[in-house]
Design a protein around this motif. Structure first.
Motif, PDB file in Angstrom:
ATOM      1  N   ALA A 103       0.833  -1.201   0.000  1.00  0.00           N
ATOM      2  CA  ALA A 103       0.000   0.000   0.000  1.00  0.00           C
ATOM      3  C   ALA A 103       0.868   1.251   0.000  1.00  0.00           C
ATOM      4  N   VAL A 104       1.948   1.221   0.790  1.00  0.00           N
ATOM      5  CA  VAL A 104       2.851   2.371   0.841  1.00  0.00           C
ATOM      6  C   VAL A 104       3.534   2.580  -0.509  1.00  0.00           C
ATOM      7  N   LEU A 105       4.039   1.484  -1.090  1.00  0.00           N
ATOM      8  CA  LEU A 105       4.734   1.596  -2.380  1.00  0.00           C
ATOM      9  C   LEU A 105       3.789   2.021  -3.487  1.00  0.00           C
ATOM     10  N   LEU A 106       2.606   1.411  -3.510  1.00  0.00           N
ATOM     11  CA  LEU A 106       1.626   1.777  -4.528  1.00  0.00           C
ATOM     12  C   LEU A 106       1.198   3.222  -4.362  1.00  0.00           C
ATOM     13  N   GLY A 107       0.987   3.646  -3.112  1.00  0.00           N
ATOM     14  CA  GLY A 107       0.601   5.023  -2.869  1.00  0.00           C
ATOM     15  C   GLY A 107       1.683   6.012  -3.275  1.00  0.00           C
ATOM     16  N   PHE A 108       2.939   5.665  -2.964  1.00  0.00           N
ATOM     17  CA  PHE A 108       4.047   6.550  -3.332  1.00  0.00           C
ATOM     18  C   PHE A 108       4.173   6.662  -4.844  1.00  0.00           C
ATOM     19  N   ALA A 109       4.059   5.523  -5.540  1.00  0.00           N
ATOM     20  CA  ALA A 109       4.148   5.548  -6.998  1.00  0.00           C
ATOM     21  C   ALA A 109       2.998   6.346  -7.602  1.00  0.00           C
ATOM     22  N   GLY A 110       1.790   6.150  -7.064  1.00  0.00           N
ATOM     23  CA  GLY A 110       0.653   6.903  -7.572  1.00  0.00           C
ATOM     24  C   GLY A 110       0.782   8.391  -7.309  1.00  0.00           C
ATOM     25  N   ALA A 111       1.278   8.731  -6.119  1.00  0.00           N
ATOM     26  CA  ALA A 111       1.459  10.143  -5.789  1.00  0.00           C
ATOM     27  C   ALA A 111       2.467  10.805  -6.732  1.00  0.00           C
ATOM     28  N   LEU A 112       3.534  10.095  -7.033  1.00  0.00           N
ATOM     29  CA  LEU A 112       4.534  10.635  -7.959  1.00  0.00           C
ATOM     30  C   LEU A 112       3.936  10.860  -9.347  1.00  0.00           C
ATOM     31  N   ARG A 121      -6.746  10.977 -13.529  1.00  0.00           N
ATOM     32  CA  ARG A 121      -7.975  10.279 -13.187  1.00  0.00           C
ATOM     33  C   ARG A 121      -7.849   8.773 -13.439  1.00  0.00           C
ATOM     34  N   THR A 122      -7.077   8.411 -14.438  1.00  0.00           N
ATOM     35  CA  THR A 122      -6.836   6.981 -14.679  1.00  0.00           C
ATOM     36  C   THR A 122      -6.073   6.364 -13.512  1.00  0.00           C
ATOM     37  N   VAL A 123      -5.062   7.086 -13.036  1.00  0.00           N
ATOM     38  CA  VAL A 123      -4.319   6.619 -11.866  1.00  0.00           C
ATOM     39  C   VAL A 123      -5.246   6.523 -10.662  1.00  0.00           C
ATOM     40  N   ALA A 124      -6.186   7.457 -10.544  1.00  0.00           N
ATOM     41  CA  ALA A 124      -7.125   7.432  -9.423  1.00  0.00           C
ATOM     42  C   ALA A 124      -7.949   6.148  -9.428  1.00  0.00           C
ATOM     43  N   VAL A 125      -8.392   5.715 -10.593  1.00  0.00           N
ATOM     44  CA  VAL A 125      -9.173   4.479 -10.686  1.00  0.00           C
ATOM     45  C   VAL A 125      -8.334   3.280 -10.240  1.00  0.00           C
ATOM     46  N   VAL A 126      -7.072   3.248 -10.690  1.00  0.00           N
ATOM     47  CA  VAL A 126      -6.180   2.159 -10.294  1.00  0.00           C
ATOM     48  C   VAL A 126      -5.951   2.170  -8.787  1.00  0.00           C
ATOM     49  N   MET A 127      -5.783   3.360  -8.227  1.00  0.00           N
ATOM     50  CA  MET A 127      -5.556   3.485  -6.789  1.00  0.00           C
ATOM     51  C   MET A 127      -6.767   3.021  -5.986  1.00  0.00           C
ATOM     52  N   MET A 128      -7.947   3.352  -6.456  1.00  0.00           N
ATOM     53  CA  MET A 128      -9.159   2.903  -5.767  1.00  0.00           C
ATOM     54  C   MET A 128      -9.235   1.379  -5.755  1.00  0.00           C
ATOM     55  N   ALA A 129      -9.016   0.773  -6.926  1.00  0.00           N
ATOM     56  CA  ALA A 129      -9.075  -0.689  -7.016  1.00  0.00           C
ATOM     57  C   ALA A 129      -7.986  -1.326  -6.159  1.00  0.00           C
ATOM     58  N   GLY A 130      -6.780  -0.751  -6.201  1.00  0.00           N
ATOM     59  CA  GLY A 130      -5.688  -1.288  -5.401  1.00  0.00           C
ATOM     60  C   GLY A 130      -5.955  -1.170  -3.914  1.00  0.00           C
ATOM     61  N   GLY A 131      -6.517  -0.038  -3.487  1.00  0.00           N
ATOM     62  CA  GLY A 131      -6.826   0.140  -2.073  1.00  0.00           C
ATOM     63  C   GLY A 131      -7.841  -0.867  -1.590  1.00  0.00           C
ATOM     64  N   LEU A 132      -8.886  -1.099  -2.379  1.00  0.00           N
ATOM     65  CA  LEU A 132      -9.899  -2.082  -1.995  1.00  0.00           C
ATOM     66  C   LEU A 132      -9.312  -3.487  -1.917  1.00  0.00           C
ATOM     67  N   ALA A 133      -8.454  -3.828  -2.894  1.00  0.00           N
ATOM     68  CA  ALA A 133      -7.865  -5.168  -2.912  1.00  0.00           C
ATOM     69  C   ALA A 133      -6.946  -5.394  -1.716  1.00  0.00           C
ATOM     70  N   LEU A 134      -6.127  -4.404  -1.393  1.00  0.00           N
ATOM     71  CA  LEU A 134      -5.194  -4.557  -0.283  1.00  0.00           C
ATOM     72  C   LEU A 134      -5.925  -4.603   1.054  1.00  0.00           C
ATOM     73  N   LEU A 135      -6.926  -3.761   1.221  1.00  0.00           N
ATOM     74  CA  LEU A 135      -7.707  -3.811   2.451  1.00  0.00           C
ATOM     75  C   LEU A 135      -8.429  -5.148   2.583  1.00  0.00           C
ATOM     76  N   GLY A 136      -8.919  -5.665   1.462  1.00  0.00           N
ATOM     77  CA  GLY A 136      -9.570  -6.966   1.485  1.00  0.00           C
ATOM     78  C   GLY A 136      -8.607  -8.082   1.846  1.00  0.00           C
ATOM     79  N   ALA A 137      -7.367  -8.004   1.358  1.00  0.00           N
ATOM     80  CA  ALA A 137      -6.378  -9.027   1.686  1.00  0.00           C
ATOM     81  C   ALA A 137      -6.068  -9.032   3.177  1.00  0.00           C
ATOM     82  N   VAL A 138      -5.926  -7.841   3.753  1.00  0.00           N
ATOM     83  CA  VAL A 138      -5.602  -7.746   5.183  1.00  0.00           C
ATOM     84  C   VAL A 138      -6.752  -8.255   6.036  1.00  0.00           C
ATOM     85  N   THR A 139      -7.941  -7.713   5.811  1.00  0.00           N
ATOM     86  CA  THR A 139      -9.084  -8.111   6.642  1.00  0.00           C
ATOM     87  C   THR A 139      -9.452  -9.564   6.431  1.00  0.00           C
TER      88      THR A 139
END
Length: 225
Positions: A127-136, A180-198
């Motif tokens: 999540a940290v790496l994906l977030g950092f890459a998306g932020a960049l 906005r394309t990156v935003a869609v990827v980030m949303m999907a990635g966030g949901l997937a990672l949160l789902g993996a943890v929980t």
């Protein structure tokens, strides 16, 4: 040695080098985005390193394709690998493979606390790496765009935290097509990672309580309240 064995050996040998290459790739990209006053010579050096790491990803994908013996069906069966070759900044999404390994072990009787803990740790790191890459990526695209609300890297990091956690305050939003394309990827990635943890944590708890219940002798009366 059959194709499957050779492919497994190749994956094992390349796991650490590919992780290191991903770190180098992300580091070089970050320097080029954030260090706006970097001399041109250094910028060219970091760009060459970026392309070299990308070439390594392409070679790895080609070797896996060749060793698999799957022919033209390989890209369809390994979509995630193809996406990460096209977009190397998404390589943190390899957490999916780790999560799949946990799913295959759900039937085992003994709860694997270390394994579940690793999944949670890897999910957090991804999540940290994906977030950092998306932020960049968003910062590089949005800064200077007409009507942009993401004007600094700090704005981009704040927007990334909102997006990955699916909060979405709406105070800063991307206005460009790529943003906005990156935003869609980030949303999907966030949901997937949160789902993996929980999901992993819940599965471990269920297995633990199930084992404790199985150890109780038959006919044991419930504890008085």
């Amino acid at each position: 040695m059959d194709n499957e064995t050779r492919l497994r050996h190749w994956r094992e040998r390349m796991e650490v080098p590919l992780f290191a290459a991903s770190v180098v790739f992300l580091g070089c990209y970050a320097v080029r985005v954030l260090a706006v006053d970097l001399p041109q010579g250094w910028r060219d050096t970091f760009l060459a390193l970026t392309y070299a790491m990308w070439a390594l990803f392409v070679v790895d994908y080609a070797v896996r394709w060749r060793l698999s013996g799957a022919g033209t069906s390989y890209p369809r069966r390994h979509v995630l690998d193809a996406v990460m070759v096209a977009l190397p900044l998404l390589r943190p999404l390899r957490i999916v493979r780790i999560y799949e390994s946990v799913q295959r072990r759900h039937a085992e009787a003994k709860p694997r606390l270390a394994l579940y803990a690793r999944v949670i740790a890897y999910s957090g790191m991804s999540a940290v790496l994906l977030g950092f890459a998306g932020a960049l990526t968003v910062y590089a695209e949005e800064r200077g765009a007409p009507g942009a609300t993401i004007k600094t890297f700090g704005d981009s990091v704040w927007w990334t935290c909102e997006t990955l956690t699916t909060v979405g305050y709406g105070d800063v939003v991307p206005v460009t097509a790529l943003g906005r394309t990156v935003a869609v990827v980030m949303m999907a990635g966030g949901l997937a990672l949160l789902g993996a943890v929980t999901g992993s944590f819940s599965s471990w708890l269920i297995q633990t309580f199930t084992l404790e219940a199985d150890k109780e002798p038959p006919g044991t009366p419930p504890e008085a309240s």
